[in-house]
Design an enzyme around this catalytic site. Structure first.
Site, short mmCIF file in Angstrom:
data_model
loop_
_atom_site.label_atom_id
_atom_site.label_comp_id
_atom_site.label_asym_id
_atom_site.label_seq_id
_atom_site.Cartn_x
_atom_site.Cartn_y
_atom_site.Cartn_z
N HIS A 1 8.56 2.18 -6.30
CA HIS A 1 7.29 1.47 -6.17
C HIS A 1 6.60 1.34 -7.54
O HIS A 1 6.20 0.24 -7.95
CB HIS A 1 6.40 2.21 -5.18
CG HIS A 1 5.06 1.58 -4.96
ND1 HIS A 1 4.80 0.75 -3.90
CD2 HIS A 1 3.91 1.64 -5.67
CE1 HIS A 1 3.56 0.32 -3.97
NE2 HIS A 1 2.98 0.85 -5.04
N GLU A 2 6.47 2.47 -8.22
CA GLU A 2 5.75 2.43 -9.51
C GLU A 2 6.54 1.65 -10.56
O GLU A 2 5.95 1.02 -11.44
CB GLU A 2 5.44 3.86 -9.99
CG GLU A 2 4.55 4.67 -9.05
CD GLU A 2 3.26 3.95 -8.62
OE1 GLU A 2 2.76 3.10 -9.39
OE2 GLU A 2 2.78 4.22 -7.50
N GLU B 1 0.68 -5.48 -6.54
CA GLU B 1 1.26 -4.76 -5.40
C GLU B 1 2.45 -5.53 -4.81
O GLU B 1 3.35 -4.93 -4.23
CB GLU B 1 0.18 -4.50 -4.35
CG GLU B 1 0.56 -3.50 -3.28
CD GLU B 1 0.69 -2.05 -3.77
OE1 GLU B 1 0.36 -1.76 -4.94
OE2 GLU B 1 1.15 -1.21 -2.98
ZN ZN Z 1 1.12 0.17 -5.73
#
Ligand code: ZN
Length: 489
Positions: free
Chosen positions: A254-255, A284
């Site tokens: 995710h990061e 995001e």
């Molecule tokens: Zn995020």
């Protein structure tokens, strides 16, 4: 020197100082001594004062009036600097510095209160944060909607009404899918011990596979994983639990999605207004598509299963198919950051309604916990058992990020749009992912989205990449298709 040259040179220093501010935040979350919290609040407030003075400098208005853009990029520079100048001028400098100081201190008080399950001990400082952000919202909104003014800071051009309508369209299909999945047999949990060093080594291997440039980044540990920085210093953090390895691996992916976006922006835009992700929602979308549509795809899970067996020995799941279901387990839980793809947006809908009511003055702070717990029971069917599983779970409100939560769901929606277009353009995607090789998908995202930085507004950024209007339909189609196939419904 032309007005454009003067403006861009001045902006470059402001952006550099903004990067320093970000690094102070990174330090606070990773290696800062606990006893330094109050001093750090003063340091951040002082730097915020400098940044605010620069963003409101009257010379900016002159340069903006005189500068003549000669390219699409220069037009975007002017638009973004004017927007920042306009927002900053509406907020008194003392208020901006006070928000920076109080939210920095509040973060430490929240962490203690969450550990001690002491909601009452946290409410006074939360009250200060709410009050300060409402003052800011009133200053920004020119008598308009306070919540929209804050939301616009994270997702330019978006309104609470649009988010509300989006959520109204999403909710029925999500709830129907969740109900259909209730009866499905779940995969067994991954059990056993997964040594920290091995998890971190595998996380780094996967980070590199997902294109993270370690020469311009680093991976550290933090309680809540995040990414930080732009241009040539883009850092990520992860967390390690020795009995639950998937949290480390998937929070890393995710990061890396966030960090990859920042690292891949056109180098010519570095330390300029175009040199960061264009909005929190678009940001995001990158982290979510890396984590979910790519990283949690059954094809990638097959590859990851093999790497897990290589690193950790026999697993408690029967094979790659069962591993893919374990990675995509659908369970009702309290914690947003641990929620599966089906439940995730329901968490955001709860926070959106509550924070919007709070900012508009329709909900009093004393009633927030009861409102949270009632809504959680209604939406998830379980009673909140302690504050750390309820309204103390997230750092956002403690640090004043009201208006931020909807960008998570927007990110999911944008990721759904991008994924549909990506699938059409990269037909061999599953075969690639089955070999642990997302490079074709990453090249598509880099070329379509990431290199452009702040060149286009958020919605246009996605629509330019996909050639289609933004809609929640591709996300919902993807969720229904993926989970009904995984669980054989
Ligand atoms: Zn995020």
């Amino acid at each position: 020197m032309s007005a454009m040259d003067d403006l861009l040179a001045y902006q470059r220093e402001t952006e550099a100082l903004g990067q320093v501010m970000g690094r102070l935040g990174w330090d606070q979350e990773t290696v800062m001594p606990r006893g330094a919290a109050a001093q750090r609040g003063d340091e951040i407030a002082a730097l915020e004062g400098v940044l605010h003075a620069r963003r409101t400098d009257p010379r900016l208005g002159d340069w903006l009036a005189q500068a003549v853009p000669t390219s699409e990029a220069e037009e975007a520079q002017l638009r973004l600097i004017a927007r920042s100048h306009d927002r900053a001028r509406k907020v008194p400098g003392r208020l901006a510095a006070e928000i920076a100081r109080v939210t920095s201190v509040s973060q430490g008080i929240w962490a203690e209160a969450r550990r001690a399950e002491d909601l009452a001990g946290f409410l006074p400082v939360l009250g200060q944060v709410v009050d300060l952000r409402r003052q800011e919202a009133q200053a920004l909104s020119d008598g308009g909607d306070a919540y929209d003014a804050l939301l616009d800071g994270y997702e330019p051009g978006m309104t609470g009404d649009e988010i509300g309508a989006l959520f109204d369209r999403m909710r029925p299909r999500i709830v129907a899918l969740r109900e259909a999945l209730r009866a499905a047999p779940q995969a067994p949990d991954l059990t056993g011990r997964f040594p920290k060093a091995q998890q971190l080594a595998l996380a780094e291997e996967i980070a590199r596979a997902f294109g993270y440039d370690m020469a311009r980044g680093r991976i550290d540990e933090a309680v809540h994983p995040f990414s930080s920085g732009s241009f040539n210093d883009v850092r990520i953090t992860t967390r390690v639990n020795e009995v639950e390895p998937l949290g480390c691996l998937y929070s890393t992916i995710h990061e890396v999605g966030h960090a990859g976006y920042e690292q891949n922006i056109d180098q010519a835009f570095g330390l300029s207004a175009l040199g960061q992700g264009v909005s929190m929602g678009v940001h995001e979308s990158q982290s979510r598509i890396y984590e979910n549509q790519l990283g949690r795809s059954p094809a990638f899970c097959h590859w990851l299963y093999g790497r897990m067996v290589d690193r950790f020995g026999t697993l408690s799941v029967a094979g790659p198919e069962e591993f893919a279901r374990a990675v995509n387990a659908v369970t009702t839980g309290y914690i947003r950051t641990e929620a599966d793809e089906v439940h995730y947006n329901l968490h955001i809908m709860l926070r959106f309604d509550l924070e919007r009511a709070l900012m508009r003055g329709d909900l009093a702070l004393e009633d927030l916990e009861a409102a949270w717990n009632d809504r959680f029971a209604a939406d998830f069917g379980i009673a909140v058992d302690r504050p750390s599983n309820g309204m103390l779970q997230d750092v956002h409100w403690p640090v004043g990020l009201f208006g931020y939560f909807p960008t998570y769901s927007l990110g999911n929606v944008y990721a759904g749009c991008l994924h549909a277009a990506l699938r059409a353009d990269v037909p061999g995607l599953d075969a690639d992912l089955g070999r642990g090789d997302p490079s074709a998908a990453l090249a598509w995202l880099r070329h379509r989205v990431q290199v452009h930085g702040g060149l286009r507004p958020p919605r246009e950024t996605i629509e330019h990449a996909t050639g289609a209007e933004v809609s929640e339909a591709p996300l919902l189609d993807y969720l229904e298709g993926k989970f009904t196939a995984l669980y054989g419904l």
